[in-house]
Design an enzyme around this catalytic site. Structure first.
Site, PDB file in Angstrom:
ATOM      1  N   GLY A 136     -18.969 -31.981  26.923  1.00 52.63           N
ATOM      2  CA  GLY A 136     -18.630 -33.121  27.781  1.00 52.63           C
ATOM      3  C   GLY A 136     -19.783 -34.057  28.072  1.00 52.63           C
ATOM      4  O   GLY A 136     -19.688 -34.890  28.969  1.00 52.63           O
TER       5      GLY A 136
ATOM      6  N   SER B 230     -17.115 -31.236  20.409  1.00 51.01           N
ATOM      7  CA  SER B 230     -15.792 -31.031  19.792  1.00 51.01           C
ATOM      8  C   SER B 230     -15.875 -31.176  18.277  1.00 51.01           C
ATOM      9  O   SER B 230     -15.353 -30.340  17.542  1.00 51.01           O
ATOM     10  CB  SER B 230     -14.771 -32.051  20.304  1.00 51.01           C
ATOM     11  OG  SER B 230     -14.738 -32.050  21.685  1.00 51.01           O
TER      12      SER B 230
ATOM     13  N   GLU C   4      -8.186 -33.272  15.938  1.00 45.41           N
ATOM     14  CA  GLU C   4      -8.403 -33.772  17.293  1.00 45.41           C
ATOM     15  C   GLU C   4      -7.362 -34.844  17.678  1.00 45.41           C
ATOM     16  O   GLU C   4      -6.794 -34.809  18.769  1.00 45.41           O
ATOM     17  CB  GLU C   4      -9.825 -34.342  17.410  1.00 45.41           C
ATOM     18  CG  GLU C   4     -10.191 -34.684  18.832  1.00 45.41           C
ATOM     19  CD  GLU C   4     -11.679 -34.582  19.114  1.00 45.41           C
ATOM     20  OE1 GLU C   4     -12.437 -34.065  18.274  1.00 45.41           O
ATOM     21  OE2 GLU C   4     -12.078 -35.024  20.203  1.00 45.41           O
TER      22      GLU C   4
ATOM     23  N   ASP D  72     -16.472 -47.685  15.612  1.00 39.67           N
ATOM     24  CA  ASP D  72     -15.858 -46.906  14.512  1.00 39.67           C
ATOM     25  C   ASP D  72     -14.357 -47.136  14.391  1.00 39.67           C
ATOM     26  O   ASP D  72     -13.830 -47.287  13.297  1.00 39.67           O
ATOM     27  CB  ASP D  72     -16.219 -45.408  14.578  1.00 39.67           C
ATOM     28  CG  ASP D  72     -15.750 -44.668  15.807  1.00 39.67           C
ATOM     29  OD1 ASP D  72     -15.250 -45.304  16.760  1.00 39.67           O
ATOM     30  OD2 ASP D  72     -15.883 -43.418  15.826  1.00 39.67           O
TER      31      ASP D  72
ATOM     32  N   LEU E 246     -22.285 -35.619  23.255  1.00 37.25           N
ATOM     33  CA  LEU E 246     -23.039 -35.243  22.048  1.00 37.25           C
ATOM     34  C   LEU E 246     -22.130 -34.577  21.011  1.00 37.25           C
ATOM     35  O   LEU E 246     -22.586 -33.918  20.091  1.00 37.25           O
ATOM     36  CB  LEU E 246     -24.211 -34.323  22.411  1.00 37.25           C
ATOM     37  CG  LEU E 246     -25.257 -34.925  23.363  1.00 37.25           C
ATOM     38  CD1 LEU E 246     -26.330 -33.903  23.707  1.00 37.25           C
ATOM     39  CD2 LEU E 246     -25.901 -36.173  22.773  1.00 37.25           C
TER      40      LEU E 246
ATOM     41  N   ASP F  75     -17.972 -39.096  14.853  1.00 33.61           N
ATOM     42  CA  ASP F  75     -18.522 -37.796  15.227  1.00 33.61           C
ATOM     43  C   ASP F  75     -18.315 -36.764  14.116  1.00 33.61           C
ATOM     44  O   ASP F  75     -19.212 -35.982  13.787  1.00 33.61           O
ATOM     45  CB  ASP F  75     -17.872 -37.296  16.526  1.00 33.61           C
ATOM     46  CG  ASP F  75     -17.956 -38.324  17.633  1.00 33.61           C
ATOM     47  OD1 ASP F  75     -18.761 -39.268  17.510  1.00 33.61           O
ATOM     48  OD2 ASP F  75     -17.208 -38.198  18.619  1.00 33.61           O
TER      49      ASP F  75
END
Ligand code: GLA
Length: 380
Positions: A122, A128, A160, A37, A125, A172
């Site tokens: 963590g 966040s 983020e 990405d 998956l 994500d």
């Protein structure tokens, strides 16, 4: 009790009323297209049936007050004076989203509510991104702006990357914002165009949690990014997305061996991801499985972001007759792998792989089938 019921119950005790809105945003598992990405490449994730949830109601002032059920904590902040983070606490993701919204020209309003989730933290998956998109959705519920999934994914990523200083690509947040029920999504991480892809018939996506957590993933992640950028610079291109495997093969020896292997992973992974989309459109589970296996080998040997636990669980899965293919998923170094299994054998597959992995490593894994869910949404 479901998460929704827990949130409603706590909201009732805390505020003496029903929540005005319930916002949710899912975690994700990536089928293929790893570490592509941030090279402007392709990814093929699906939003999973685990999510971050916020039950809320508007406030008349500019404050945001949130109770986290999972953290047994309560925090409040004022939108007029956003506190800069010194350590990364759960509330800082929500503050970061408020900051990114304001910077993006939106006018987020105050709210109060209760937060809970079931995306394991963590494990790779994207808990966040789920929290960022649930927060964006909560602000959307009480403010006066339109929901644009791509814009909201960019807001989450900005929170983020820029507010919390944690480097990530856009995958994500995009899948958490734009996921489609029953489908994986091929995302072009340059144009941010999304194309839904059906999972092959009679297959099941199984998450294989090694029960190990990634250690120094942040520094290794930044190092990989820098290596990819160095390779792109060498070829005089904007990103590794811009070179195909054939051209790369002709010029690969110009690069020093380590950078060459890093680049080879990204360039070959982009091709595999597009082939995986074709395999899905052709309902070819065998071909998709083979591409997933090749992806793992490339991540393990060329990109070097796997771990002994991930390799062990992937090997156990690939040795099982119920499996088309398995690979590590997410940033790597620990956390989860993903397998494409025969649907009718998925429960037995999970049992056998769990036992084999535990015998090999002594770790007790968590294995479960997941379903592709819709991206961030509001209930009620
Ligand atoms: C993490 C990042 C994503 C992506 C993956 C690797 O999950 O948040 O943006 O780079 O690692 O594919």
């Amino acid at each position: 009790m479901t998460i929704k019921e827990k949130l409603q119950a706590r909201f009732q005790t805390e505020f003496g009323a029903e929540p005005a809105f319930i916002a949710r945003a899912p975690g994700r598992v990536n089928l293929i297209g790893e570490h592509t990405d941030y090279n402007d490449g392709f990814v093929l994730p699906l939003a999973i049936d685990r999510a971050a949830w916020i039950a809320l109601r508007p406030r008349v002032d500019s404050r945001v007050r949130v109770i986290s059920l999972d953290m047994a904590d309560e925090q409040v902040f004022d939108l007029a004076d956003l506190p800069r983070p010194d350590a990364v606490r759960w509330i800082d993701y929500i503050i970061g989203v408020a900051w990114a919204l304001r910077r993006g020209g939106y006018a987020p309003a105050g709210w109060e509510g209760v937060l809970a989730g079931d995306v394991p933290i963590g494990s790779g998956l994207s808990s966040s991104a789920a929290l960022e998109l649930a927060a964006a959705r909560a602000f959307y519920c009480v403010s006066d702006f339109d929901w644009d999934a791509t814009r909201m994914a960019q807001i989450g990523r900005a929170a983020e990357n820029e507010w919390l200083g944690i480097q990530t690509g856009i995958m994500d947040q995009m899948i958490s914002a734009a996921g489609v029920a029953g489908r994986a999504l091929l995302i072009d991480c340059r144009s941010l165009e999304c194309s839904p892809a059906p999972l092959p018939a009679e297959t099941s996506v199984v998450i294989l949690d090694t029960a190990t957590r990634r250690g120094l993933v942040g520094s290794a992640y930044n190092e990989r990014r820098a290596q990819c950028e160095a390779a792109a610079r060498h070829f005089g291109i904007a990103a590794l997305r811009d070179i195909d495997l054939a051209t790369f093969a002709e010029r690969a020896t110009e690069l020093e061996p380590l950078i060459r292997r890093r680049a080879r992973h990204v360039i070959s992974e982009n091709e595999r991801t597009l082939q995986a989309q074709d395999a899905m459109l052709a309902d070819d589970a065998e071909a998709l499985g083979r591409l997933m296996i090749a992806s793992h080998t490339s991540l393990r040997d060329d990109f070097e972001v796997s771990s002994p636990a991930l390799d062990a669980i992937v090997d156990c899965a690939n040795a099982d007759p119920g499996c088309y293919g398995a690979r590590m998923t997410g940033a790597g170094f620990g956390g989860c792998a993903v397998a494409l299994a025969r649907a009718e054998a998925a429960a037995d597959f999970a049992r056998r792989v769990g036992a084999a992995y535990e015998a090999a490593t002594g770790n007790k894994p968590v294995l479960y089938a997941t379903h592709a869910s819709a991206g961030a949404s509001t209930i009620g």
